[in-house]
Design an enzyme around this catalytic site. Sequence first.
Site, PDB file in Angstrom:
ATOM      1  N   ILE A  94      36.382   1.746 -26.179  1.00 21.63           N
ATOM      2  CA  ILE A  94      37.500   1.294 -27.017  1.00 21.63           C
ATOM      3  C   ILE A  94      38.815   1.349 -26.257  1.00 21.63           C
ATOM      4  CG2 ILE A  94      37.875   3.574 -28.045  1.00 21.63           C
ATOM      5  CD1 ILE A  94      38.358   0.056 -29.626  1.00 21.63           C
ATOM      6  N   GLU A 175      35.206   4.796 -35.406  1.00 26.07           N
ATOM      7  CA  GLU A 175      34.818   6.162 -35.751  1.00 26.07           C
ATOM      8  C   GLU A 175      34.022   6.807 -34.634  1.00 26.07           C
ATOM      9  OE1 GLU A 175      31.425   5.978 -35.733  1.00 26.07           O
ATOM     10  OE2 GLU A 175      31.702   3.805 -35.680  1.00 26.07           O
ATOM     11  N   GLY A 316      30.133   1.371 -32.278  1.00 28.85           N
ATOM     12  CA  GLY A 316      31.184   1.942 -33.113  1.00 28.85           C
ATOM     13  C   GLY A 316      32.478   2.025 -32.330  1.00 28.85           C
ATOM     14  N   GLU A 317      33.288   3.043 -32.625  1.00 31.31           N
ATOM     15  CA  GLU A 317      34.585   3.261 -31.968  1.00 31.31           C
ATOM     16  C   GLU A 317      35.615   2.190 -32.311  1.00 31.31           C
ATOM     17  OE1 GLU A 317      34.179   3.659 -27.730  1.00 31.31           O
ATOM     18  OE2 GLU A 317      32.558   5.124 -27.868  1.00 31.31           O
ATOM     19  N   GLY A 318      35.251   1.185 -33.105  1.00 32.48           N
ATOM     20  CA  GLY A 318      36.134   0.047 -33.331  1.00 32.48           C
ATOM     21  C   GLY A 318      35.992  -1.027 -32.281  1.00 32.48           C
TER      22      GLY A 318
END
Length: 350
Positions: A94, A175, A316-318
């Site tokens: 990210i 997240e 994830g992580e955006g």
Amino acid sequence: MDQTFEITPVNKEIEATIQQKIDIKTKPLGALGMLEKIALKVGCIQNCLTPKLNKPHIIVFAGDHGIANSGISPYPQEVTNQMVMNFLKGGAAINVFARQHQLELIIADTGVNFDFSDFGKEYPMFRDLKIAYGTKNYLNNPAMSREECEKAINNGANLISEIHQNGCNTVGFGEMGISNTSSAALLMHLFTQVPLPDCVGSGTGLGQPGINRKTEILGNCLSKHKPLTDPLNILKTFGGFEIATMTGAFLQAASLGMVILVDGFIASSALLAANAINPLVLEYCIFCHSSAEKGHQKLLEFFKAKPILNLEMKLGEGTGAAVCFPLIQSSVNFLNDMASFESAGVSEAS
């Protein structure tokens, strides 16, 4: 909850005017495909013929889960705090994508089992929103109390208010939390009524035997806590602090009229909770990608959403929202800057 989350429906009256502006650009009708639909959506959200994506942010919410110690993840719980350090030092995926696309990145500790209390001085991107050092194990007890759940929701809302006051009108959520796919699967099952086995996937890399064990354990968790119908009871029983905080962030971003970039499976599970509290939140959401995590496709179907990308991502992580952002920016740019047939002196189709 301190917040009432009054969300105004998106103004549909401007839709025809924006569509006309799209249609008279120097191109055949519909030739820019989904970019045209995105431009229309952003224009309607902002109630404007010349929308802008100002100071776009990605917020990564991190939290630990008590269920992680019950053998449902191949990774130990301490990976959560190790990855938060990686985010703060700029080494995660990210970070790479946020730098590439000039997205401001915030890392929020909502409940990691580690003491980050002094990190805000060294890392300006860090926010201390810690509720506790991880949730309780919902194999035995609800993950959090109702008061903790409401505090997490309010924390997410307050963080959105902070960045909005600083000029941000576009935000995506990511997240980090070992075992949060388990929480997401349970939330998905309870909010959508999709059978639990169809909601449970490999998470951080389980093989089929591990997925079978994970499904069995989560089934036992469900049996212990049923029946659950109230959205906050569902969220407090099986959610994570990062998911509850994200729920408040979704609701507040919509109440402030912001463009919301929806990431993958975990973010979508928080959106399920937000949608159960106020369904108007969906009017402000752009679904960025289809996650490879099992269950996400059915979740998208529940939302009646067509995601922009399918890159088989599941990190994830955006990251899905970050990778998608330049396409959304391209949509806004063509709407604002592309010539019309009249202004360019180009003949239209007969």
